[in-house]
Write an enzyme that holds these catalytic residues in place. Structure first.
Site, short mmCIF file in Angstrom:
data_model
loop_
_atom_site.label_atom_id
_atom_site.label_comp_id
_atom_site.label_asym_id
_atom_site.label_seq_id
_atom_site.Cartn_x
_atom_site.Cartn_y
_atom_site.Cartn_z
N HIS A 93 0.82 -1.22 0.00
CA HIS A 93 0.00 0.00 0.00
C HIS A 93 0.85 1.26 0.00
CE1 HIS A 93 -4.05 -1.79 0.65
NE2 HIS A 93 -3.29 -2.81 0.99
N ASP A 119 3.59 9.43 -0.96
CA ASP A 119 2.40 8.70 -0.55
C ASP A 119 2.15 7.57 -1.55
OD1 ASP A 119 0.11 8.23 1.01
OD2 ASP A 119 -0.42 10.35 1.04
#
Ligand code: GDG
Length: 475
Positions: free
Chosen positions: A160, A356
């Site tokens: 992720h 991110d």
């Protein structure tokens, strides 16, 4: 029904499990629920409790066709596993923050032991036709542990967070072992094409030829659910009060876990630059930053929290008026429908992480907008989402003047341009929502030939099916 019986259960493993009805700050819960949608499933993760003996204490709960298995973790190893290696080595390293890495051999060993512990708990619950899907950096060695226990089910892994380039990865003393563990899966998935390239490059550099397939599966959100929440929020008190409190000014919003990767100090400084810029919109925008604290035991998180408190005080002290505070900094979490209403009330979404994996808030901000009067997303080029969301105002978060200019551009953008950009962005979000993501990953994983004899790896590098980042992708 018949088809489900043929494909078997989906077994998901993640550090934490979101039980039905629980609110969690973090995108994983919604994503994993979408992956299990309607299928018989088992979801295994940490219970949040410590075990003092080695009995593998496991609590199981059922909801519909989903079984939740909650595992207590060994008290002696928990800190090394979670705070030590996962969150003070892997998290900073994978977010390109070598300066914050605090590596200790014993933490790595604890991390490996906890993964073995997860594997033992899982192996005894697995059925032959289960498909296993492992999530995130905490559990990178799990599949290898399962293979060592003789498990031959298909196993996929999804990272992720970003995958750093080989030179950054090399700062980790055990980087080769980590790569070999990632390569152990039948399918290893990443958020973006750039992450996938970094992984494949590292495999080649290290001459690792025994590996499964790999691919880019950018994660999505439940677009229609967020849009519906945002519509209903208009009638709710929280949104009404927020709008009323603005006294005619417009709102810029940021929603982030309080994490150094999210670029919050840089964002505060950029907003200050905007206030000082003399631009038409300076003084006309109120910036609301919602930042629920996370990982509060980790010193670097305490540092960034202190820094933000200082900055907010400093900026507000210099620029506030008796009836107006430019930055509203809120260390609290809110239910998802309330957040959707806040997003809809905001003319600007400010999402400027330094790094991110994807950033779901950027997507949620867009999904919450009113089609008649959509706001503008200002998005960091270092969020995985920037690979897809090209109609946003893409900025470099290290350049406060450029971010301040983007804020002013967003504030003055004509309705027609806002609508054009927003419609294009929404088409992308709808074409790759969280359901697409989960289905695409699982279909790719299930299309792999089954491993023989618990261990032999396929050697094909990511083929045409897996590589390209197309309009449809997953988290
Ligand atoms: C990791 C990766 C990747 C936030 N505040 C509240 C709240 N949230 C929700 C948001 C969003 C989720 O948490 C945060 O997801 P992000 O993607 O923005 O960031 P991470 O937590 O760092 O997630 C990231 C993600 O995994 C998925 O793969 O995109 O790159 O770092 O859904 O809305 N939810 C509630 N109250 C809050 O106050 N209920």
């Amino acid at each position: 029904m018949h088809e489900r019986a043929e494909t078997g259960r989906i077994v998901q493993v993640s550090n934490r499990v979101a039980l039905p009805g629980e609110t969690q700050t973090g995108g994983l819960a919604v994503a994993l629920a979408a992956a299990m949608d309607g299928a018989p499933a088992l979801w295994l993760g940490w219970s949040g409790r410590m075990a003092s003996d080695a009995r593998l204490p496991l609590e199981t709960l059922h909801s519909g066709r989903i079984e939740y298995a909650l595992l207590d973790l060994p008290a002696d190893d928990f800190d090394g596993y979670y705070h030590g290696f996962a969150n003070r080595v892997l998290w900073p390293l994978f977010h390109y923050r070598i300066d914050l890495v605090d590596y200790h051999r014993e933490h790595h060993e604890a991390w490996l032991r906890v993964n073995r512990y997860f594997a033992e708990a899982l192996a005894r619950r697995l059925r032959a036709d289960d498909t296993v899907w492992v999530h995130d950096y905490h559990l990178i060695p799990l599949a290898r542990c399962l293979r060592e226990l003789g498990v031959s089910n298909r196993i996929g892994f999804f990272l992720h967070i970003p995958m750093p380039p080989p030179d950054v990865l090399r700062a980790l003393p055990v980087h080769r072992d980590l790569l070999e563990a990632l390569a152990c899966h039948d399918l290893t998935g990443f958020q973006t094409r750039a992450d996938l390239d970094n992984y494949q490059h590292a495999l080649r550099q290290h001459g690792i030829t025994r590996h499964g397939r790999s691919g880019a599966f950018p994660i999505g959100i439940d677009v229609e659910a967020i849009a519906a929440q945002a519509r209903s929020a208009e009638a709710e008190r929280a949104e009404h009060d927020l709008r009323a409190s603005l006294s005619g000014r417009r709102l810029a919003i940021g929603v982030d876990r309080l994490d150094y990767s999210k670029g919050l100090p840089e964002r505060f400084r950029s907003f200050e630059r905007h206030l000082e810029s003399g631009a038409a919109s300076a003084g006309q925008l109120t910036y609301l930053q919602i930042a629920p604290p996370s990982r509060i035991q980790v010193p670097e998180y305490q540092d960034v929290r202190r820094e933000l408190e200082g900055l907010a005080g400093h900026i507000n002290g210099r620029h506030a008026k008796p009836d107006w505070t430019p930055i509203r900094y809120v260390n609290d979490s809110f239910p998802q429908p309330v957040l959707a209403g806040f997003h809809r009330a905001a003319a600007i979404g400010l999402i400027t992480p330094l790094r991110d994996g994807m950033n779901l808030v950027a997507k949620e901000y867009l999904a919450a907008q009113s089609p008649a009067d959509p706001g503008v997303l200002v998005l960091s080029r270092f969020a995985g989402a920037a690979e897809e969301l090209v109609e946003a105002l893409i900025v470099n978060p290290h350049d406060p003047d450029a971010v301040a200019e983007a804020i002013d551009l967003a504030a003055g953008m004509p309705l027609r341009e806002r609508q054009e950009r927003w419609r294009a962005l929404m088409a992308r979000l709808r074409g790759n929502d969280v359901g697409h993501w989960a289905r695409r990953f699982l279909e790719t994983l299930r299309a792999e030939p089954r491993l023989r004899g618990g261990g032999a790896m396929t050697t094909a590098l990511a083929g045409p099916r897996s590589g390209a980042l197309t309009g449809d992708s997953l988290r």
